[in-house]
Design a protein around this motif. Structure first.
Motif, PDB file in Angstrom:
ATOM      1  N   VAL A  71       0.843  -1.203   0.000  1.00 26.80           N
ATOM      2  CA  VAL A  71       0.000   0.000   0.000  1.00 26.80           C
ATOM      3  C   VAL A  71       0.879   1.254   0.000  1.00 26.80           C
ATOM      4  O   VAL A  71       0.665   2.184  -0.791  1.00 26.80           O
ATOM      5  CB  VAL A  71      -0.952  -0.003   1.225  1.00 26.80           C
ATOM      6  CG1 VAL A  71      -1.637   1.343   1.384  1.00 26.80           C
ATOM      7  CG2 VAL A  71      -1.978  -1.129   1.107  1.00 26.80           C
ATOM      8  N   LEU A  72       1.890   1.270   0.854  1.00 30.70           N
ATOM      9  CA  LEU A  72       2.765   2.446   0.932  1.00 30.70           C
ATOM     10  C   LEU A  72       3.470   2.691  -0.397  1.00 30.70           C
ATOM     11  O   LEU A  72       3.578   3.832  -0.861  1.00 30.70           O
ATOM     12  CB  LEU A  72       3.818   2.271   2.030  1.00 30.70           C
ATOM     13  CG  LEU A  72       3.328   2.100   3.465  1.00 30.70           C
ATOM     14  CD1 LEU A  72       4.503   2.078   4.423  1.00 30.70           C
ATOM     15  CD2 LEU A  72       2.361   3.211   3.860  1.00 30.70           C
ATOM     16  N   THR A  73       3.942   1.611  -1.006  1.00 29.21           N
ATOM     17  CA  THR A  73       4.676   1.763  -2.260  1.00 29.21           C
ATOM     18  C   THR A  73       3.754   2.234  -3.377  1.00 29.21           C
ATOM     19  O   THR A  73       4.078   3.167  -4.120  1.00 29.21           O
ATOM     20  CB  THR A  73       5.357   0.426  -2.637  1.00 29.21           C
ATOM     21  OG1 THR A  73       6.221   0.043  -1.566  1.00 29.21           O
ATOM     22  CG2 THR A  73       6.165   0.559  -3.921  1.00 29.21           C
ATOM     23  N   LYS A  74       2.579   1.611  -3.466  1.00 33.94           N
ATOM     24  CA  LYS A  74       1.661   1.998  -4.549  1.00 33.94           C
ATOM     25  C   LYS A  74       1.204   3.449  -4.392  1.00 33.94           C
ATOM     26  O   LYS A  74       1.081   4.179  -5.376  1.00 33.94           O
ATOM     27  CB  LYS A  74       0.444   1.063  -4.564  1.00 33.94           C
ATOM     28  CG  LYS A  74       0.758  -0.262  -5.221  1.00 33.94           C
ATOM     29  CD  LYS A  74      -0.434  -1.198  -5.156  1.00 33.94           C
ATOM     30  CE  LYS A  74      -0.112  -2.485  -5.900  1.00 33.94           C
ATOM     31  NZ  LYS A  74      -0.862  -2.625  -7.144  1.00 33.94           N
ATOM     32  N   LEU A  75       0.954   3.847  -3.159  1.00 33.21           N
ATOM     33  CA  LEU A  75       0.531   5.235  -2.944  1.00 33.21           C
ATOM     34  C   LEU A  75       1.655   6.212  -3.286  1.00 33.21           C
ATOM     35  O   LEU A  75       1.433   7.229  -3.947  1.00 33.21           O
ATOM     36  CB  LEU A  75       0.106   5.443  -1.493  1.00 33.21           C
ATOM     37  CG  LEU A  75      -1.374   5.259  -1.206  1.00 33.21           C
ATOM     38  CD1 LEU A  75      -1.630   5.327   0.293  1.00 33.21           C
ATOM     39  CD2 LEU A  75      -2.222   6.312  -1.926  1.00 33.21           C
ATOM     40  N   SER A  76       2.853   5.894  -2.843  1.00 37.47           N
ATOM     41  CA  SER A  76       3.978   6.789  -3.131  1.00 37.47           C
ATOM     42  C   SER A  76       4.183   6.929  -4.632  1.00 37.47           C
ATOM     43  O   SER A  76       4.382   8.035  -5.135  1.00 37.47           O
ATOM     44  CB  SER A  76       5.275   6.263  -2.509  1.00 37.47           C
ATOM     45  OG  SER A  76       5.251   6.439  -1.119  1.00 37.47           O
ATOM     46  N   VAL A  77       4.132   5.814  -5.346  1.00 40.90           N
ATOM     47  CA  VAL A  77       4.338   5.866  -6.793  1.00 40.90           C
ATOM     48  C   VAL A  77       3.254   6.723  -7.444  1.00 40.90           C
ATOM     49  O   VAL A  77       3.529   7.575  -8.296  1.00 40.90           O
ATOM     50  CB  VAL A  77       4.374   4.437  -7.388  1.00 40.90           C
ATOM     51  CG1 VAL A  77       4.371   4.481  -8.908  1.00 40.90           C
ATOM     52  CG2 VAL A  77       5.598   3.672  -6.874  1.00 40.90           C
ATOM     53  N   PHE A  78       2.026   6.520  -7.010  1.00 41.28           N
ATOM     54  CA  PHE A  78       0.885   7.301  -7.510  1.00 41.28           C
ATOM     55  C   PHE A  78       1.142   8.799  -7.324  1.00 41.28           C
ATOM     56  O   PHE A  78       1.000   9.604  -8.251  1.00 41.28           O
ATOM     57  CB  PHE A  78      -0.370   6.856  -6.746  1.00 41.28           C
ATOM     58  CG  PHE A  78      -1.564   7.753  -6.884  1.00 41.28           C
ATOM     59  CD1 PHE A  78      -2.387   7.677  -7.998  1.00 41.28           C
ATOM     60  CD2 PHE A  78      -1.903   8.665  -5.877  1.00 41.28           C
ATOM     61  CE1 PHE A  78      -3.512   8.498  -8.123  1.00 41.28           C
ATOM     62  CE2 PHE A  78      -3.023   9.484  -5.991  1.00 41.28           C
ATOM     63  CZ  PHE A  78      -3.828   9.404  -7.117  1.00 41.28           C
ATOM     64  N   TRP A  79       1.567   9.194  -6.142  1.00 40.39           N
ATOM     65  CA  TRP A  79       1.773  10.621  -5.847  1.00 40.39           C
ATOM     66  C   TRP A  79       3.021  11.176  -6.523  1.00 40.39           C
ATOM     67  O   TRP A  79       3.001  12.286  -7.052  1.00 40.39           O
ATOM     68  CB  TRP A  79       1.892  10.848  -4.344  1.00 40.39           C
ATOM     69  CG  TRP A  79       0.636  10.697  -3.556  1.00 40.39           C
ATOM     70  CD1 TRP A  79       0.401   9.769  -2.579  1.00 40.39           C
ATOM     71  CD2 TRP A  79      -0.557  11.498  -3.632  1.00 40.39           C
ATOM     72  NE1 TRP A  79      -0.850   9.948  -2.048  1.00 40.39           N
ATOM     73  CE2 TRP A  79      -1.459  10.994  -2.676  1.00 40.39           C
ATOM     74  CE3 TRP A  79      -0.947  12.593  -4.422  1.00 40.39           C
ATOM     75  CZ2 TRP A  79      -2.721  11.542  -2.463  1.00 40.39           C
ATOM     76  CZ3 TRP A  79      -2.208  13.136  -4.212  1.00 40.39           C
ATOM     77  CH2 TRP A  79      -3.075  12.613  -3.254  1.00 40.39           C
TER      78      TRP A  79
END
Ligand SMILES: Nc1ncnc2c1ncn2[C@@H]1O[C@H](COP(=O)(O)OP(=O)(O)OP(=O)(O)O)[C@@H](O)[C@H]1O
Ligand SMILES: [Mg+2]
Length: 295
Positions: free
Chosen positions: A56-64
């Motif tokens: 979750v942290l990685t996917k959110l960071s990549v998104f942002w």
């Protein structure tokens, strides 16, 4: 329940530097950053992990990171494990969706906190002194009040224990005036853009913290951005100034820990499976709300 990945051991690659959440492998010319499922609460890493939290942290960071491209460059080199160097192939299953190859930056040793609302340590300081990081605020603010405009409230980056708020002047003393102004302006710009996007999805970003680093002579944003670990996310619908708000993420864990007779020092207690499972659902929920995609 799925199993949490608390620690990576990519023995052929070397020994990582383990942060509270991330395992960072030095690949020579770049870094492999793996977000584990470790959870820290009250600055203590708990013995129980939250399955899939690192994804979750990685996917959110990549998104942002991608959406902030017009404001500031970031450290990502590659997120697709199928394009990683051959030496990492045998670890693909563990690395998929929770890792990235990143530029090696000279990390600037401060946490760049931006607050749009009065909460957490900002609220505590304000109650005591009427100021945060030496900045005077109006005298009649309640807990969780929206600030007139976002404020930049940097902290030191403590190796151990809690980060300490510092004034802008102190920041200038640490990094120089040029960098200090750049850190402030970029932080506020990224925060404001994040708020705009989150707001449309019914989420308030009450506050957040960024880390920046230098690559050659360029300042880039590193680590993670606008995740539940680095930010307070509130539901716009449930928001009500004048008290503490539930935040999307560790609230379940914090509430549980507060029922225990634990002094908030190492080592922390194990979490019951039901609490870990609920926390996992919250992490996935915020990922879905913000990005429109699940795990
Ligand atoms: N591109 C990068 N170059 C160099 N170091 C980086 C880069 N991105 C992240 N880091 C560092 O890697 C580590 C990541 O570990 P983690 O996020 O678990 O941090 P931590 O310092 O233990 O906790 P916190 O999130 O409170 O800072 C941090 O020390 C961070 O500064
Ligand atoms: Mg970090």
């Amino acid at each position: 329940m799925q199993k949490a990945l608390r620690e990576t051991n990519l023995t052929d690659i070397g020994t990582p530097k383990r942060g509270k959440v991330r395992d960072v492998y030095d690949l020579g010319d770049k870094l492999l950053i793996v977000a584990s499922d470790r959870l820290s609460a009250f600055d203590v890493v708990l013995p129980t992990g939250i399955p899939d939290k690192g994804k979750v942290l990685t996917k959110l960071s990549v998104f942002w990171f991608r959406q902030m491209g017009g404001i500031v460059k970031n450290h990502i080199l590659e997120v697709d494990v199928d394009k990683y160097p051959d030496a990492l192939k045998k670890y693909s299953d563990n690395l998929r969706d929770r890792s990235m190859l990143a530029k090696k930056a000279q990390v600037i040793p401060v946490e760049c906190v931006v607050r749009g609302y009065l909460s957490g340590s900002g609220w505590n300081d304000y109650k005591k002194t009427g100021t945060i990081c030496g900045m005077k605020l109006p005298g009649d603010l309640v807990e969780s009040a929206k600030l007139e405009r976002p404020i930049f409230t940097p902290t030191t980056k403590a190796e151990e224990g809690h980060d300490m708020n510092i004034s802008f002047e102190k920041l200038v003393g640490i990094v120089g005036e040029n960098l200090a102004e750049k850190l402030r302006d970029l932080s506020i710009n990224v925060y404001e853009k994040g708020c705009e996007i989150a707001e449309r999805k019914g989420i308030i970003i009450a506050d957040t913290k960024f880390e920046f680093g230098m690559v050659d002579d360029e300042m880039i944003i590193v680590d993670e951005i606008l995740t539940p670990d680095s930010s307070r996310f509130w539901s716009k619908k449930l928001y009500k100034a004048g008290g503490a708000q539930d935040s999307y993420d560790k609230q379940i864990v914090r509430d549980y820990l507060n029922t225990l007779d634990w002094d908030k020092t190492y080592p922390g207690p194990e979490l019951p499976e039901a609490i870990a499972e609920k926390a996992r659902a919250r992490y996935i929920e915020i990922l879905e709300i913000l990005t429109g995609q699940g795990l």
